[in-house]
Enzyme design. Sequence first.
Site, PDB file in Angstrom:
ATOM      1  CB  CYS B  83     -19.120   3.138  21.675  1.00 23.43           C
ATOM      2  SG  CYS B  83     -20.749   2.557  21.218  1.00 23.43           S
ATOM      3  CG  HIS B 333     -21.316   0.206  26.473  1.00 19.32           C
ATOM      4  ND1 HIS B 333     -20.495   1.315  26.440  1.00 19.32           N
ATOM      5  CD2 HIS B 333     -21.442  -0.191  25.173  1.00 19.32           C
ATOM      6  CE1 HIS B 333     -20.146   1.567  25.177  1.00 19.32           C
ATOM      7  NE2 HIS B 333     -20.707   0.689  24.391  1.00 19.32           N
TER       8      HIS B 333
END
Lengths: 386, 386
Positions: B83, B333
């Site tokens: 991420c 996200h």
Amino acid sequence: MREVAVIGIGQTEISEQWDKSLRELAGDAVLKAMADAGLDFFDGLYVGNMMSASANNQQHLGAYIADWVGQRGKEAYHLESACSSGAAAFRSALIAVASGDIDVAVAVGVEKMTDSPSTEITASLATAADADWEFSQGVSFVALNALIMQRYMYEYGWKRSDFANFSINAHVNAMHNPYARFHMLLSEKQFEDAGVICDPITLLDASPIGDGAAAALLVPVDKLMLSHENPMIRIAGSGASSDTITAHARKDPIWLTAAENSSRDAYKQAGIDPKDIDLFEYHDAFTIMAALSLEASGFSERGQGPRLALDNEISKTGKIPVATLGGLKARGHPVGATGLYQIVEVVTQLRGMAGEAQIEDARWGMAQNIGGSGSNIITHILTNAR
Amino acid sequence: MREVAVIGIGQTEISEQWDKSLRELAGDAVLKAMADAGLDFFDGLYVGNMMSASANNQQHLGAYIADWVGQRGKEAYHLESACSSGAAAFRSALIAVASGDIDVAVAVGVEKMTDSPSTEITASLATAADADWEFSQGVSFVALNALIMQRYMYEYGWKRSDFANFSINAHVNAMHNPYARFHMLLSEKQFEDAGVICDPITLLDASPIGDGAAAALLVPVDKLMLSHENPMIRIAGSGASSDTITAHARKDPIWLTAAENSSRDAYKQAGIDPKDIDLFEYHDAFTIMAALSLEASGFSERGQGPRLALDNEISKTGKIPVATLGGLKARGHPVGATGLYQIVEVVTQLRGMAGEAQIEDARWGMAQNIGGSGSNIITHILTNAR
């Protein structure tokens, strides 16, 4: 930018290493490179890998490997540009040290391919091509190279057997490389009789996959007071270029523009010409790529790459020795690791430590790593000259 | 190293963009950033992405995107650190420009997640964790965060509702961000009543996935004679740190050592303290990560992160405004793109162009991108101060 040198190298053998995990392979190469350099730390880690997400259910290889080798906390990333991922990692390490941001960088390439079914590996390799315009049309990676080779043979009038010595020479050279995938000689008859994978490419035009890892440790030349005894191998030139992602979109699909661009930049930085290169670790994933690399990098006229193989000018004592420790064809092609194997082999030659495979008086060595069907090509020139 | 500034930004909305391909998303963000900078070229492209291999059958994103935006031939790579892939791409672009090797770099983060079955996305996200010691034991990524949150609540005596304002504040801020995934307010009651995903994490502690891309264009400050009219936003500090790949191997699993390390390095380079930061785009993938980031980055005492949320010191007018355009929780996200969305938002604030969401007199903005359960954390500080 600071001048940068390689002072440590490490590699594992390339084989079916079912008893070693991805991290163990990478760790072995990294720890060997650190030991070779006489250092027990690094500041940054740059990992080249193509297919760990699908083949090993593992990404995030920067933290994963830094942790494993006892260097948790250090900056660490994974770089991917298909089969040129290894050189992308090496070039990132080079830029990080050249910039002054860090002093000690390790680039490692790792790939663990033989635990997975071959259909899955074929699908993973195809992610280097265009998913919409190539892969989903059923064009595998071998098929792309076969289309290019077919066109090349048609344009320039070569026959299959004219490519034989690219493979035969690679197998001769791998005999003296203990890390190589194959230790067996090939005859012209074997090459002729090999089974077709995708016409005109046969099994013996194609390089084998495998499990393996290779690593290099880089430091700035002006900080070479470090306690190591290896000869200084300077990175004299570094070039990188992309091209179209699809092979069919290129103006000339049988010319590697990205190899021409990146080798031109590397020659210019190093202040040398192709004739100065003593050995060339090229990207002979298929024999057609061997021919195209030699042409685009200035070792042959356009369309005449196979002539160098036919005249055996690619051998250890030829005009331009290639694949001096086996190349992709016989050392093996663990895809994301290959670019680092090439660097490790150039350094080995420039240190004069290649044993039976040693190129005499080697001063300038070049490594060229190809991603996709020529979509990303990275060229490095290293030297032991001061 | 040369000083570097961001002079162009671009982003797409974050949503389920089934009518846009991976390359179209990335291309939109890159072309917007180039147009914003008034430039029709770049020298190098750095692509942050986590899961295109599995979710889109496409790797080799460097060449793939450079080609699509008309910049074939340029150096181009894909960076992955789970991420935190977006910030890894931004930091690579920064180092490339700072080194002097290139003058114009574009970093783009892109992720296209909503075309795939959610089980596949859950499996892909888990490749950020340890395949042997976490993933293959059945621990999903949400489960890892839940274990950390459970322990944190136990150690410091917080209850679930104490985390509510991290999510509520994010949704308030996203109302003024046209690119955000959600435009809806959350109540404390909704937060309390949300369905549990993995105890104690509920749907409203967790950030949503999505499709999107964001990009930034970087140039050296000393070459700012380029024809653009945007205020100069300097990159004043940049730090990167890894940590153990597994959460359980950390000495203190409820402390983000890599956030402490990377923010300390960034503060030092920028010559400032946490109190100087006017806004903080943190990595609130889960409310527990919001709390831990605030603590490790010096905005709160250890174990007291939720206090900032309870006292509403994280709002637009609070002590440390966070997630000023929605954060991961409400802007969304799209994993490999998130780090670039954070940079784009910090630049927007520092340009004074955040509209209703504008932080008054913002001079120093910080972005922090977390990979895995804290295994890779990259922190950048930007400023409009000369």
